[in-house]
Write a protein that holds these residues in place. Sequence first.
Motif, PDB file in Angstrom:
ATOM      1  N   MET A   1       0.812  -1.207   0.000  1.00 30.73           N
ATOM      2  CA  MET A   1       0.000   0.000   0.000  1.00 30.73           C
ATOM      3  C   MET A   1       0.854   1.269   0.000  1.00 30.73           C
ATOM      4  SD  MET A   1      -1.538   0.012   3.813  1.00 30.73           S
ATOM      5  CE  MET A   1      -0.655   0.778   5.136  1.00 30.73           C
ATOM      6  N   ALA A   2       2.102   1.169  -0.427  1.00 29.48           N
ATOM      7  CA  ALA A   2       2.988   2.323  -0.389  1.00 29.48           C
ATOM      8  C   ALA A   2       3.833   2.416  -1.658  1.00 29.48           C
ATOM      9  CB  ALA A   2       3.893   2.230   0.830  1.00 29.48           C
ATOM     10  N   LEU A   3       4.079   3.657  -2.087  1.00 31.45           N
ATOM     11  CA  LEU A   3       4.991   3.957  -3.183  1.00 31.45           C
ATOM     12  C   LEU A   3       6.322   4.382  -2.583  1.00 31.45           C
ATOM     13  CD1 LEU A   3       2.719   6.352  -5.241  1.00 31.45           C
ATOM     14  CD2 LEU A   3       3.582   4.174  -6.059  1.00 31.45           C
ATOM     15  N   ASP A   4       7.401   3.940  -3.141  1.00 30.62           N
ATOM     16  CA  ASP A   4       8.718   4.352  -2.672  1.00 30.62           C
ATOM     17  C   ASP A   4       9.069   5.687  -3.321  1.00 30.62           C
ATOM     18  OD1 ASP A   4      11.314   4.583  -1.834  1.00 30.62           O
ATOM     19  OD2 ASP A   4      12.026   2.772  -2.813  1.00 30.62           O
ATOM     20  N   SER A   5       9.333   6.691  -2.503  1.00 29.14           N
ATOM     21  CA  SER A   5       9.651   8.017  -3.034  1.00 29.14           C
ATOM     22  C   SER A   5      11.037   8.076  -3.652  1.00 29.14           C
ATOM     23  CB  SER A   5       9.576   9.070  -1.929  1.00 29.14           C
ATOM     24  OG  SER A   5      10.672   8.937  -1.027  1.00 29.14           O
ATOM     25  N   GLY A   6      11.893   7.133  -3.274  1.00 26.27           N
ATOM     26  CA  GLY A   6      13.289   7.235  -3.649  1.00 26.27           C
ATOM     27  C   GLY A   6      13.976   8.237  -2.733  1.00 26.27           C
ATOM     28  N   PRO A   7      15.294   8.314  -2.790  1.00 28.29           N
ATOM     29  CA  PRO A   7      16.012   9.231  -1.900  1.00 28.29           C
ATOM     30  C   PRO A   7      15.668  10.687  -2.204  1.00 28.29           C
ATOM     31  CG  PRO A   7      17.531   8.095  -3.380  1.00 28.29           C
ATOM     32  CD  PRO A   7      16.173   7.555  -3.645  1.00 28.29           C
ATOM     33  N   ARG A   8      15.379  11.430  -1.169  1.00 26.36           N
ATOM     34  CA  ARG A   8      15.010  12.849  -1.294  1.00 26.36           C
ATOM     35  C   ARG A   8      15.696  13.665  -0.207  1.00 26.36           C
ATOM     36  NH1 ARG A   8      10.295  13.674  -4.489  1.00 26.36           N
ATOM     37  NH2 ARG A   8       9.965  11.740  -5.622  1.00 26.36           N
ATOM     38  N   HIS A   9      15.893  14.932  -0.503  1.00 23.12           N
ATOM     39  CA  HIS A   9      16.325  15.888   0.509  1.00 23.12           C
ATOM     40  C   HIS A   9      15.122  16.731   0.900  1.00 23.12           C
ATOM     41  CE1 HIS A   9      20.462  15.046  -0.887  1.00 23.12           C
ATOM     42  NE2 HIS A   9      20.714  15.254   0.395  1.00 23.12           N
TER      43      HIS A   9
ATOM     44  N   THR B   1       8.026  11.318  14.419  1.00 26.00           N
ATOM     45  CA  THR B   1       8.340  11.555  13.016  1.00 26.00           C
ATOM     46  C   THR B   1       8.761  13.005  12.800  1.00 26.00           C
ATOM     47  OG1 THR B   1       6.808   9.836  12.330  1.00 26.00           O
ATOM     48  CG2 THR B   1       7.426  11.461  10.667  1.00 26.00           C
ATOM     49  N   LEU B   2       8.075  13.931  13.444  1.00 26.96           N
ATOM     50  CA  LEU B   2       8.458  15.346  13.341  1.00 26.96           C
ATOM     51  C   LEU B   2       9.882  15.544  13.849  1.00 26.96           C
ATOM     52  CD1 LEU B   2       7.864  18.308  12.722  1.00 26.96           C
ATOM     53  CD2 LEU B   2       6.807  18.467  14.996  1.00 26.96           C
ATOM     54  N   SER B   3      10.217  14.952  14.974  1.00 24.97           N
ATOM     55  CA  SER B   3      11.576  15.072  15.528  1.00 24.97           C
ATOM     56  C   SER B   3      12.613  14.461  14.590  1.00 24.97           C
ATOM     57  CB  SER B   3      11.659  14.382  16.891  1.00 24.97           C
ATOM     58  OG  SER B   3      10.829  15.016  17.815  1.00 24.97           O
ATOM     59  N   LEU B   4      12.320  13.279  14.082  1.00 23.79           N
ATOM     60  CA  LEU B   4      13.233  12.591  13.173  1.00 23.79           C
ATOM     61  C   LEU B   4      13.476  13.399  11.902  1.00 23.79           C
ATOM     62  CD1 LEU B   4      14.745   9.900  12.460  1.00 23.79           C
ATOM     63  CD2 LEU B   4      12.606   9.187  11.401  1.00 23.79           C
ATOM     64  N   LEU B   5      12.387  13.912  11.316  1.00 23.62           N
ATOM     65  CA  LEU B   5      12.526  14.668  10.071  1.00 23.62           C
ATOM     66  C   LEU B   5      13.181  16.029  10.297  1.00 23.62           C
ATOM     67  CD1 LEU B   5       9.178  13.686   8.359  1.00 23.62           C
ATOM     68  CD2 LEU B   5      11.483  12.943   7.744  1.00 23.62           C
ATOM     69  N   THR B   6      12.943  16.643  11.442  1.00 22.81           N
ATOM     70  CA  THR B   6      13.616  17.910  11.759  1.00 22.81           C
ATOM     71  C   THR B   6      15.123  17.682  11.873  1.00 22.81           C
ATOM     72  OG1 THR B   6      11.661  18.775  12.887  1.00 22.81           O
ATOM     73  CG2 THR B   6      13.766  19.823  13.402  1.00 22.81           C
ATOM     74  N   ALA B   7      15.511  16.612  12.564  1.00 24.53           N
ATOM     75  CA  ALA B   7      16.934  16.290  12.691  1.00 24.53           C
ATOM     76  C   ALA B   7      17.553  16.003  11.324  1.00 24.53           C
ATOM     77  CB  ALA B   7      17.128  15.101  13.626  1.00 24.53           C
ATOM     78  N   ALA B   8      16.837  15.263  10.484  1.00 25.15           N
ATOM     79  CA  ALA B   8      17.346  14.958   9.136  1.00 25.15           C
ATOM     80  C   ALA B   8      17.499  16.241   8.323  1.00 25.15           C
ATOM     81  CB  ALA B   8      16.404  13.986   8.426  1.00 25.15           C
ATOM     82  N   TYR B   9      16.523  17.124   8.416  1.00 24.03           N
ATOM     83  CA  TYR B   9      16.568  18.400   7.691  1.00 24.03           C
ATOM     84  C   TYR B   9      17.770  19.235   8.135  1.00 24.03           C
ATOM     85  CZ  TYR B   9      15.132  23.086   6.198  1.00 24.03           C
ATOM     86  OH  TYR B   9      15.088  24.342   5.655  1.00 24.03           O
ATOM     87  N   LEU B  10      17.939  19.382   9.443  1.00 22.90           N
ATOM     88  CA  LEU B  10      19.033  20.202   9.969  1.00 22.90           C
ATOM     89  C   LEU B  10      20.408  19.600   9.650  1.00 22.90           C
ATOM     90  CD1 LEU B  10      17.467  21.215  13.398  1.00 22.90           C
ATOM     91  CD2 LEU B  10      17.763  22.652  11.359  1.00 22.90           C
ATOM     92  N   ALA B  11      20.486  18.273   9.575  1.00 21.56           N
ATOM     93  CA  ALA B  11      21.755  17.602   9.276  1.00 21.56           C
ATOM     94  C   ALA B  11      21.995  17.444   7.778  1.00 21.56           C
ATOM     95  CB  ALA B  11      21.784  16.232   9.949  1.00 21.56           C
ATOM     96  N   GLY B  12      21.006  17.809   6.957  1.00 22.27           N
ATOM     97  CA  GLY B  12      21.154  17.673   5.509  1.00 22.27           C
ATOM     98  C   GLY B  12      21.143  16.234   5.032  1.00 22.27           C
ATOM     99  N   LYS B  13      20.504  15.359   5.784  1.00 23.39           N
ATOM    100  CA  LYS B  13      20.450  13.935   5.441  1.00 23.39           C
ATOM    101  C   LYS B  13      19.398  13.659   4.373  1.00 23.39           C
ATOM    102  CE  LYS B  13      23.447  12.522   8.460  1.00 23.39           C
ATOM    103  NZ  LYS B  13      24.712  11.970   8.074  1.00 23.39           N
TER     104      LYS B  13
ATOM    105  N   ILE C   1      16.330  11.351   2.941  1.00 24.91           N
ATOM    106  CA  ILE C   1      15.262  10.509   3.484  1.00 24.91           C
ATOM    107  C   ILE C   1      14.640   9.693   2.358  1.00 24.91           C
ATOM    108  CG2 ILE C   1      14.741  12.087   5.381  1.00 24.91           C
ATOM    109  CD1 ILE C   1      12.189  12.879   3.719  1.00 24.91           C
ATOM    110  N   ASN C   2      13.964   8.642   2.729  1.00 31.94           N
ATOM    111  CA  ASN C   2      13.201   7.830   1.796  1.00 31.94           C
ATOM    112  C   ASN C   2      11.825   7.622   2.419  1.00 31.94           C
ATOM    113  OD1 ASN C   2      12.897   6.430  -0.597  1.00 31.94           O
ATOM    114  ND2 ASN C   2      13.454   4.495   0.326  1.00 31.94           N
ATOM    115  N   LEU C   3      10.781   7.953   1.671  1.00 26.34           N
ATOM    116  CA  LEU C   3       9.411   7.859   2.171  1.00 26.34           C
ATOM    117  C   LEU C   3       8.672   6.713   1.502  1.00 26.34           C
ATOM    118  CD1 LEU C   3       8.787  11.628   1.743  1.00 26.34           C
ATOM    119  CD2 LEU C   3       8.736  10.502   3.961  1.00 26.34           C
ATOM    120  N   ALA C   4       7.891   6.013   2.283  1.00 21.91           N
ATOM    121  CA  ALA C   4       6.930   5.058   1.738  1.00 21.91           C
ATOM    122  C   ALA C   4       5.604   5.819   1.679  1.00 21.91           C
ATOM    123  CB  ALA C   4       6.817   3.833   2.619  1.00 21.91           C
TER     124      ALA C   4
END
Length: 113
Positions: free
Chosen positions: A21-29, A74-86, A88-91
């Motif tokens: 039930m999910a599409l793989d977004s592929g790697p994204r910033h 999820t908000l905490s995880l994505l905020t940390a990823a954003y600030l670190a320039g990591k 992400i991959n979304l389903a």
Amino acid sequence: MRYHLKTLLTVAAIAIPYQAMALDSGPRHITGIGCHNGDQTCFINVDGPLTGPAACKHFSIRWNVQTDPGGKNTLSLLTAAYLAGKTINLAIADTCYATQPTYPTFVYVTVQN
């Protein structure tokens, strides 16, 4: 050996429906992150092509920080990823975000190096 096979089959039985039930977004910033003031909707904006089901393809992905399981985490995880320039991959869910149906939502996210 029998225990490991049983565990593997149980994990596969749980994981397959989520992948189906999910599409793989592929790697994204993440190019932007925020939350609405009037409700509990949070969002990330991602680079690359639009993603999501045909009815709501977009570069902005939404979720409810209060009612979605793990919404605050999820908000905490994505905020940390954003600030670190990591990266992400979304389903991406196969349905649009219920509160704002012109945007996609996701089932799970991973942060990559």
